[in-house]
Design a protein around this motif. Structure first.
Motif, PDB file in Angstrom:
ATOM      1  N   VAL A 180       7.935  10.186   8.444  1.00 35.67           N
ATOM      2  CA  VAL A 180       6.390   9.429   7.214  1.00 35.67           C
ATOM      3  C   VAL A 180       5.450   8.651   8.558  1.00 35.67           C
ATOM      4  O   VAL A 180       5.659   8.535  10.223  1.00 35.67           O
ATOM      5  CB  VAL A 180       6.976   8.154   6.671  1.00 35.67           C
ATOM      6  N   SER A 181       4.357   8.238   8.348  1.00 34.81           N
ATOM      7  CA  SER A 181       3.212   7.384   8.672  1.00 34.81           C
ATOM      8  C   SER A 181       4.047   6.313   9.738  1.00 34.81           C
ATOM      9  O   SER A 181       4.387   5.819   8.839  1.00 34.81           O
ATOM     10  CB  SER A 181       1.692   8.025   8.918  1.00 34.81           C
ATOM     11  N   GLN A 182       2.814   5.717  10.665  1.00 34.20           N
ATOM     12  CA  GLN A 182       2.872   4.564  10.869  1.00 34.20           C
ATOM     13  C   GLN A 182       2.544   3.428   9.708  1.00 34.20           C
ATOM     14  O   GLN A 182       3.152   2.552   9.452  1.00 34.20           O
ATOM     15  CB  GLN A 182       2.859   3.992  12.332  1.00 34.20           C
ATOM     16  N   SER A 183       1.486   3.255   9.471  1.00 34.15           N
ATOM     17  CA  SER A 183       0.959   2.709   8.140  1.00 34.15           C
ATOM     18  C   SER A 183       2.461   2.769   7.090  1.00 34.15           C
ATOM     19  O   SER A 183       2.468   1.932   6.020  1.00 34.15           O
ATOM     20  CB  SER A 183      -0.330   3.478   8.061  1.00 34.15           C
ATOM     21  N   SER A 184       2.303   4.147   6.826  1.00 29.69           N
ATOM     22  CA  SER A 184       3.643   4.286   5.703  1.00 29.69           C
ATOM     23  C   SER A 184       5.105   3.116   5.501  1.00 29.69           C
ATOM     24  O   SER A 184       5.378   3.151   4.808  1.00 29.69           O
ATOM     25  CB  SER A 184       3.816   5.229   5.672  1.00 29.69           C
ATOM     26  N   ALA A 185       5.493   3.450   6.986  1.00 33.47           N
ATOM     27  CA  ALA A 185       6.607   2.612   6.921  1.00 33.47           C
ATOM     28  C   ALA A 185       6.141   1.418   7.021  1.00 33.47           C
ATOM     29  O   ALA A 185       7.163   0.592   6.752  1.00 33.47           O
ATOM     30  CB  ALA A 185       6.949   2.858   8.544  1.00 33.47           C
ATOM     31  N   CYS A 186       4.948   0.862   8.048  1.00 33.45           N
ATOM     32  CA  CYS A 186       4.826  -0.853   7.853  1.00 33.45           C
ATOM     33  C   CYS A 186       4.505  -1.098   6.239  1.00 33.45           C
ATOM     34  O   CYS A 186       4.563  -2.229   5.747  1.00 33.45           O
ATOM     35  CB  CYS A 186       3.091  -0.312   8.697  1.00 33.45           C
ATOM     36  N   ASN A 187       4.114  -0.395   5.412  1.00 29.37           N
ATOM     37  CA  ASN A 187       3.641  -0.583   3.791  1.00 29.37           C
ATOM     38  C   ASN A 187       4.865  -0.895   3.138  1.00 29.37           C
ATOM     39  O   ASN A 187       5.479  -1.722   2.706  1.00 29.37           O
ATOM     40  CB  ASN A 187       2.849   0.604   3.248  1.00 29.37           C
ATOM     41  N   VAL A 188       6.267  -0.247   3.492  1.00 24.26           N
ATOM     42  CA  VAL A 188       7.586  -0.235   2.785  1.00 24.26           C
ATOM     43  C   VAL A 188       7.497  -0.992   3.828  1.00 24.26           C
ATOM     44  O   VAL A 188       8.737  -2.303   2.790  1.00 24.26           O
ATOM     45  CB  VAL A 188       8.272   1.588   3.872  1.00 24.26           C
ATOM     46  N   GLY A 189       7.723  -1.661   4.701  1.00 23.27           N
ATOM     47  CA  GLY A 189       8.474  -3.015   5.252  1.00 23.27           C
ATOM     48  C   GLY A 189       7.890  -4.547   4.479  1.00 23.27           C
ATOM     49  O   GLY A 189       8.472  -5.489   4.500  1.00 23.27           O
ATOM     50  N   LYS A 190       5.932  -3.910   4.116  1.00 24.05           N
ATOM     51  CA  LYS A 190       5.373  -5.783   4.017  1.00 24.05           C
ATOM     52  C   LYS A 190       5.821  -5.504   2.425  1.00 24.05           C
ATOM     53  O   LYS A 190       6.213  -6.536   1.990  1.00 24.05           O
ATOM     54  CB  LYS A 190       4.391  -4.494   3.558  1.00 24.05           C
ATOM     55  N   ARG A 191       6.196  -4.584   1.907  1.00 20.96           N
ATOM     56  CA  ARG A 191       7.269  -4.211   0.626  1.00 20.96           C
ATOM     57  C   ARG A 191       8.148  -5.621   0.291  1.00 20.96           C
ATOM     58  O   ARG A 191       8.474  -6.627  -0.705  1.00 20.96           O
ATOM     59  CB  ARG A 191       6.723  -3.165   0.031  1.00 20.96           C
ATOM     60  N   ALA A 192       8.760  -4.856   1.165  1.00 18.16           N
ATOM     61  CA  ALA A 192      10.755  -5.703   1.335  1.00 18.16           C
ATOM     62  C   ALA A 192      10.287  -6.559   1.678  1.00 18.16           C
ATOM     63  O   ALA A 192      11.187  -8.348   1.319  1.00 18.16           O
ATOM     64  CB  ALA A 192      11.168  -5.210   2.823  1.00 18.16           C
ATOM     65  N   ARG A 193       9.100  -7.106   3.095  1.00 19.28           N
ATOM     66  CA  ARG A 193       9.202  -8.550   2.934  1.00 19.28           C
ATOM     67  C   ARG A 193       8.880  -9.507   2.227  1.00 19.28           C
ATOM     68  O   ARG A 193       9.232 -10.236   1.966  1.00 19.28           O
ATOM     69  CB  ARG A 193       7.826  -9.169   4.047  1.00 19.28           C
ATOM     70  N   LYS A 194       7.911  -8.720   1.415  1.00 22.29           N
ATOM     71  CA  LYS A 194       7.408  -9.751  -0.498  1.00 22.29           C
ATOM     72  C   LYS A 194       8.413 -10.207  -1.278  1.00 22.29           C
ATOM     73  O   LYS A 194       8.946 -11.125  -1.056  1.00 22.29           O
ATOM     74  CB  LYS A 194       6.175  -8.904  -0.088  1.00 22.29           C
ATOM     75  N   LYS A 195       9.382  -9.208  -2.007  1.00 17.06           N
ATOM     76  CA  LYS A 195      10.237  -9.237  -1.776  1.00 17.06           C
ATOM     77  C   LYS A 195      11.121 -10.353  -1.077  1.00 17.06           C
ATOM     78  O   LYS A 195      11.877 -11.241  -2.254  1.00 17.06           O
ATOM     79  CB  LYS A 195      11.384  -8.098  -2.247  1.00 17.06           C
ATOM     80  N   LEU A 196      11.504 -10.111   0.047  1.00 15.26           N
ATOM     81  CA  LEU A 196      12.488 -11.473   0.476  1.00 15.26           C
ATOM     82  C   LEU A 196      11.646 -12.947   0.323  1.00 15.26           C
ATOM     83  O   LEU A 196      12.721 -14.163  -0.034  1.00 15.26           O
ATOM     84  CB  LEU A 196      12.825 -11.088   1.976  1.00 15.26           C
ATOM     85  N   ARG A 197      10.831 -12.994   0.487  1.00 13.54           N
ATOM     86  CA  ARG A 197      10.216 -14.329   0.390  1.00 13.54           C
ATOM     87  C   ARG A 197       9.984 -14.623  -1.122  1.00 13.54           C
ATOM     88  O   ARG A 197      10.342 -16.095  -1.426  1.00 13.54           O
ATOM     89  CB  ARG A 197       8.513 -13.974   0.769  1.00 13.54           C
ATOM     90  N   ARG A 198       9.878 -13.947  -2.389  1.00 16.92           N
ATOM     91  CA  ARG A 198       9.967 -14.379  -3.154  1.00 16.92           C
ATOM     92  C   ARG A 198      11.382 -14.693  -3.644  1.00 16.92           C
ATOM     93  O   ARG A 198      11.847 -15.684  -4.267  1.00 16.92           O
ATOM     94  CB  ARG A 198       9.342 -13.293  -4.393  1.00 16.92           C
ATOM     95  N   LYS A 199      12.817 -14.054  -3.317  1.00 17.63           N
ATOM     96  CA  LYS A 199      13.939 -14.548  -3.142  1.00 17.63           C
ATOM     97  C   LYS A 199      14.216 -15.559  -2.221  1.00 17.63           C
ATOM     98  O   LYS A 199      15.010 -16.381  -2.843  1.00 17.63           O
ATOM     99  CB  LYS A 199      14.635 -13.030  -2.813  1.00 17.63           C
ATOM    100  N   LEU A 200      13.596 -16.126  -1.800  1.00 20.01           N
ATOM    101  CA  LEU A 200      14.371 -17.173  -0.550  1.00 20.01           C
ATOM    102  C   LEU A 200      13.389 -17.764  -1.158  1.00 20.01           C
ATOM    103  O   LEU A 200      13.683 -19.458  -0.202  1.00 20.01           O
ATOM    104  CB  LEU A 200      13.593 -16.084   0.970  1.00 20.01           C
ATOM    105  N   ILE A 201      12.119 -18.424  -0.782  1.00 16.97           N
ATOM    106  CA  ILE A 201      11.206 -19.340  -1.610  1.00 16.97           C
ATOM    107  C   ILE A 201      11.634 -20.582  -2.452  1.00 16.97           C
ATOM    108  O   ILE A 201      11.603 -19.324  -3.444  1.00 16.97           O
ATOM    109  CB  ILE A 201       9.790 -19.346  -0.779  1.00 16.97           C
TER     110      ILE A 201
END
Length: 201
Positions: A180-201
């Motif tokens: 996949v493209s760099q932007s697609s991988a980055c978008n998946v990573g951002k989505r994962a981080r948002k989920k982590l922050r919602r769980k951890l904060i």
């Protein structure tokens, strides 16, 4: 308890490290981060509203330290310790405002910008690899919780964020692995981080 922090660099050592940093030397970047941790600890003790929160404020201050080293420009003629102090104090002041509002510290999980691709990653990304300073800043309990929440992510999100955090891969490299493209991988990573922050904060 925070112990075994390395000594601050001498002026000559700092000057040499900054010159290397400006040329893109990643080892110099790591050196400047590690050797300014004592300054962060001093500021953590100054700004923490409670002695029980010093380690948390130290972790928060590390966000400012990493940002300071990543964005420092010697051509502006601001001394590095001064610039670090400003960045660290800003993080701690914001944290103090959050503490007054919520009575708990959360920003050790806030994202920081890093790398040539201006990627956002968690503080734990910057202080990984088992250094003593990381172990004292983030408890084993928090590390286990982060790992547990990563394992609860969807398969694609989990694999991409693991490669980002544990293998220090860029999103360009990750994208090539998954076709996949760099932007697609980055978008998946951002989505994962948002989920982590919602769980951890």
């Amino acid at each position: 308890m925070i112990t075994k922090l390395p000594d601050i660099l001498s002026r000559d050592q700092e000057k040499e490290a900054v010159e290397r940093l400006y040329k893109g030397d990643t080892k110099a970047r790591q050196l400047l981060i590690e050797r300014n941790l004592k300054l962060v600890l001093y500021l953590a003790k100054k700004f923490s509203p409670s002695i029980d929160l010093v380690e948390e404020y130290f972790a928060v201050g590390c966000i400012g330290l990493v940002n300071a080293v990543n964005t420092y420009n010697p051509e502006k003629r601001t001394k590095l310790p001064t610039y670090i102090s400003v960045c660290v104090e800003n993080e701690m002041k914001m944290e103090f405002r959050r503490y007054k509002k919520h009575r708990h510290v959360t920003s050790i999980y806030e994202p920081v910008t890093y790398g040539t691709e201006n990627e956002e990653i968690l503080l734990v990304d910057m202080l990984k690899n088992g250094e003593d300073t990381a172990e004292t800043a983030l408890s084993n309990m928090l590390r286990r919780r982060i790992t547990e929440e990563i394992n609860n992510l969807e398969t694609k999100e989990r694999e991409i964020i693991k490669r980002k955090i544990f293998y220090d891969m860029s999103y360009t490299q990750i994208g090539k692995i998954y076709g996949v493209s760099q932007s697609s991988a980055c978008n998946v990573g951002k989505r994962a981080r948002k989920k982590l922050r919602r769980k951890l904060i």
